[in-house]
Design a protein around this motif. Sequence first.
Motif, PDB file in Angstrom:
ATOM      1  N   MET A 146       0.832  -1.205   0.000  1.00 35.63           N
ATOM      2  CA  MET A 146       0.000   0.000   0.000  1.00 35.63           C
ATOM      3  C   MET A 146       0.868   1.257   0.000  1.00 35.63           C
ATOM      4  SD  MET A 146      -3.071  -0.758  -0.437  1.00 35.63           S
ATOM      5  CE  MET A 146      -3.797   0.857  -0.147  1.00 35.63           C
ATOM      6  N   ARG A 188      -1.227  -5.839  -2.797  1.00 41.60           N
ATOM      7  CA  ARG A 188      -0.663  -4.730  -2.011  1.00 41.60           C
ATOM      8  C   ARG A 188      -1.015  -4.948  -0.542  1.00 41.60           C
ATOM      9  NH1 ARG A 188      -3.432  -1.118  -5.629  1.00 41.60           N
ATOM     10  NH2 ARG A 188      -2.105  -0.593  -7.386  1.00 41.60           N
ATOM     11  N   ASN A 245      -5.674  -5.073  -3.121  1.00 43.21           N
ATOM     12  CA  ASN A 245      -5.249  -4.500  -1.845  1.00 43.21           C
ATOM     13  C   ASN A 245      -5.655  -5.440  -0.716  1.00 43.21           C
ATOM     14  OD1 ASN A 245      -4.534  -2.296  -3.366  1.00 43.21           O
ATOM     15  ND2 ASN A 245      -6.186  -0.978  -2.652  1.00 43.21           N
ATOM     16  N   SER A 247      -5.370  -4.882   2.905  1.00 45.98           N
ATOM     17  CA  SER A 247      -4.880  -3.821   3.783  1.00 45.98           C
ATOM     18  C   SER A 247      -5.865  -3.422   4.873  1.00 45.98           C
ATOM     19  CB  SER A 247      -4.565  -2.582   2.933  1.00 45.98           C
ATOM     20  OG  SER A 247      -5.754  -2.133   2.304  1.00 45.98           O
TER      21      SER A 247
END
Length: 250
Positions: A146, A188, A245, A247
């Motif tokens: 990220m 990410r 992502n 995250s």
Amino acid sequence: MTDHPVLLVTGGSRGIGASTCRLAAAAGWQVAVNYASNAAAAEAVVAEIRDAGGSAVAVEGDVGTEAGLASIFAAVDATFSRLDGLVNNAGIVGHPARLDEISVERLERMFAVNVIGSIRCAQEAVRRMSTQHGGRGGVIVNVSSMAAILGSAGQYVDYAASKGAIDTFTIGLAREVAAEGIRVNLVRPGIIDTDIHASGGLPDRARDMAAAIPVQRAGAPDEVAQSILYLLSDAASYVTGAALNVSGGR
Ligand code: NAP
């Protein structure tokens, strides 16, 4: 060795890479567990996989050097004579610093490992997997961060920029080899609870950052590895050039 597909995981000895090796072996991959210096950690992952009935070997080599890359791919070729998947996971951070404090030696090492190492591994993988080179196709997952989106101001803009390069590389390579049987995607991770934070001088970072993450906690390595396994799998057969992502909403 069996006819099961072969997966190389760079930096497979600890953290997200080790989780990826374990889950991939359970999903039927034969796994090459790459490490740079901590042979004991790599051998522990290999032993765990073999105890569970899977197939794995430890493969020494620094992805940030040509000698290391040569020894990694020589070992994969000698052991398995095939390569079907690559997870470009090996990566390093630096200690928190502003740009005006960062040395050229740090920049060179960061980009040698995180960027050139990943691109060189992908290059060697494409040479083995592309149908244009007589291969049977394959899959590559690049581990970005990220930080590529957030920029890591005041902490490590060099690291963030290295991951930004991985994002762009993933898009281009995915389009370049899509017709040659190779899918290329990236994950990410956000703040994941691994040793990388201690290596960057912030051993408590995962815990300290929890309140700043929408889900209010750091992620576990397995939570990233599960997303990598999805992208490696046939369930993602129409997914290429994509970014996922992982995250907790950050
Ligand atoms: P980690 O716990 O520090 O583990 C790093 C792994 O990479 C170890 O297996 C290490 O092997 C290996 N490695 C380091 N330098 C290498 C080199 N030059 N050549 C080959 N292997 C090397 O890291 P992690 O947190 O799991 O991170 C894995 C990836 O996720 C990295 O690309 C990182 O940038 C990315 N990421 C992590 C987070 C996070 O919060 N943890 C967030 C975003 C992105 P040795 O033990 O032999 O050194």
